[in-house]
Design a protein around this motif. Sequence first.
Motif, PDB file in Angstrom:
ATOM      1  N   VAL A 191       0.820  -1.260   0.136  1.00  0.00           N
ATOM      2  CA  VAL A 191       0.190   0.048   0.295  1.00  0.00           C
ATOM      3  C   VAL A 191       0.844   1.224  -0.046  1.00  0.00           C
ATOM      4  N   VAL A 192       0.352   2.248  -0.758  1.00  0.00           N
ATOM      5  CA  VAL A 192       1.140   3.494  -0.710  1.00  0.00           C
ATOM      6  C   VAL A 192      -0.145   4.600  -0.405  1.00  0.00           C
ATOM      7  N   TYR A 193       0.016   5.488   0.614  1.00  0.00           N
ATOM      8  CA  TYR A 193      -0.919   6.570   0.828  1.00  0.00           C
ATOM      9  C   TYR A 193      -0.108   7.923   0.651  1.00  0.00           C
ATOM     10  N   ARG A 194      -0.730   8.739   0.041  1.00  0.00           N
ATOM     11  CA  ARG A 194      -0.176  10.283  -0.085  1.00  0.00           C
ATOM     12  C   ARG A 194      -1.075  11.021   0.690  1.00  0.00           C
ATOM     13  N   LEU A 195      -0.346  11.731   1.474  1.00  0.00           N
ATOM     14  CA  LEU A 195      -1.247  12.837   2.409  1.00  0.00           C
ATOM     15  C   LEU A 195      -0.472  14.123   2.225  1.00  0.00           C
ATOM     16  N   ASP A 196      -1.335  15.261   2.355  1.00  0.00           N
ATOM     17  CA  ASP A 196      -0.819  16.448   2.092  1.00  0.00           C
ATOM     18  C   ASP A 196      -0.439  17.052   3.511  1.00  0.00           C
ATOM     19  N   ASP A 197      -0.012  18.263   3.745  1.00  0.00           N
ATOM     20  CA  ASP A 197       0.670  18.700   4.896  1.00  0.00           C
ATOM     21  C   ASP A 197      -0.209  18.736   6.081  1.00  0.00           C
ATOM     22  N   ASP A 198      -1.620  18.657   5.996  1.00  0.00           N
ATOM     23  CA  ASP A 198      -2.793  18.682   6.792  1.00  0.00           C
ATOM     24  C   ASP A 198      -3.433  17.250   7.084  1.00  0.00           C
ATOM     25  N   ASP A 199      -2.471  16.340   6.735  1.00  0.00           N
ATOM     26  CA  ASP A 199      -2.716  14.904   6.840  1.00  0.00           C
ATOM     27  C   ASP A 199      -4.329  14.551   6.188  1.00  0.00           C
ATOM     28  N   ALA A 200      -4.649  15.283   5.142  1.00  0.00           N
ATOM     29  CA  ALA A 200      -5.794  14.740   4.173  1.00  0.00           C
ATOM     30  C   ALA A 200      -5.076  13.697   2.923  1.00  0.00           C
ATOM     31  N   LEU A 201      -5.780  12.737   3.070  1.00  0.00           N
ATOM     32  CA  LEU A 201      -5.422  11.537   2.054  1.00  0.00           C
ATOM     33  C   LEU A 201      -5.870  12.177   0.797  1.00  0.00           C
ATOM     34  N   ARG A 202      -4.676  12.389  -0.384  1.00  0.00           N
ATOM     35  CA  ARG A 202      -5.178  12.600  -1.354  1.00  0.00           C
ATOM     36  C   ARG A 202      -5.251  11.427  -2.319  1.00  0.00           C
ATOM     37  N   ASP A 203      -4.568  10.356  -2.169  1.00  0.00           N
ATOM     38  CA  ASP A 203      -4.914   9.112  -2.744  1.00  0.00           C
ATOM     39  C   ASP A 203      -4.155   7.874  -2.208  1.00  0.00           C
ATOM     40  N   ALA A 204      -4.575   6.873  -2.363  1.00  0.00           N
ATOM     41  CA  ALA A 204      -3.874   5.542  -1.894  1.00  0.00           C
ATOM     42  C   ALA A 204      -3.870   4.483  -2.985  1.00  0.00           C
ATOM     43  N   ALA A 205      -3.008   3.770  -2.961  1.00  0.00           N
ATOM     44  CA  ALA A 205      -2.674   2.523  -4.105  1.00  0.00           C
ATOM     45  C   ALA A 205      -2.680   1.259  -3.190  1.00  0.00           C
ATOM     46  N   ILE A 206      -3.464   0.233  -3.524  1.00  0.00           N
ATOM     47  CA  ILE A 206      -3.160  -0.843  -2.687  1.00  0.00           C
ATOM     48  C   ILE A 206      -3.097  -2.146  -3.915  1.00  0.00           C
ATOM     49  N   THR A 207      -2.014  -2.811  -4.035  1.00  0.00           N
ATOM     50  CA  THR A 207      -1.848  -3.860  -4.875  1.00  0.00           C
ATOM     51  C   THR A 207      -1.607  -5.187  -4.453  1.00  0.00           C
TER      52      THR A 207
END
Length: 210
Positions: A191-207
Amino acid sequence: MPLSRPARLLTVSGLALLLVTGGCSGGSADAPPERDISARLESARSRLDDAASLKIRLVSDDLPDGTVGLVEADGFGNHDPAFEGVVTIVGAGLGQVDADVVSVKGDVEAKVGFVPRFTPVDPADLGAPDPAALLSADNGVSSWLTQSDQLTVGEDSRDGETILTSIRGELPGAVVQQLIPTADETAAFDVVYRLDDDDALRDAAITGPF
């Protein structure tokens, strides 16, 4: 089941699950200070669970011949959990079938073609997840944020002016299978999560082997 304007979009494609959030804060062009990885994922989960409603889309690519399972689901949902939309499945001897689906708190009903009424269905019989279960604030996709382990921080990336932090980890197959019945419970899913600096989840990829 009227639902308000969606705040999130969820997409599943082939062996990957992509979660894209909408209406995120803009963030800043400056890199955020180092913070505890687990705490950031907990914060991201809280923000996702606070969304009043969601736009959800799931797509499975290249299903093997003879497979019974989900091809696509597209609709709206909330954390009741509830879902309303169109689901496409493929089954032996049936080809692809489109159905209007309403799911509320585990009760799933579908209406196929010109059939005038909804009838109860069990998504597990079709190798498909209950779309509403994915949106549960207790055990839905957002819970994966706090069940991931082997966490490491990857390279930062940009989305416009926003700096995003990548957090990599693993999810046990047994956890994924609770929501996606075709997932291999013995596997570890990357899994790869991408967060902005406010910890809002921008996207996630689970393979992994779905």
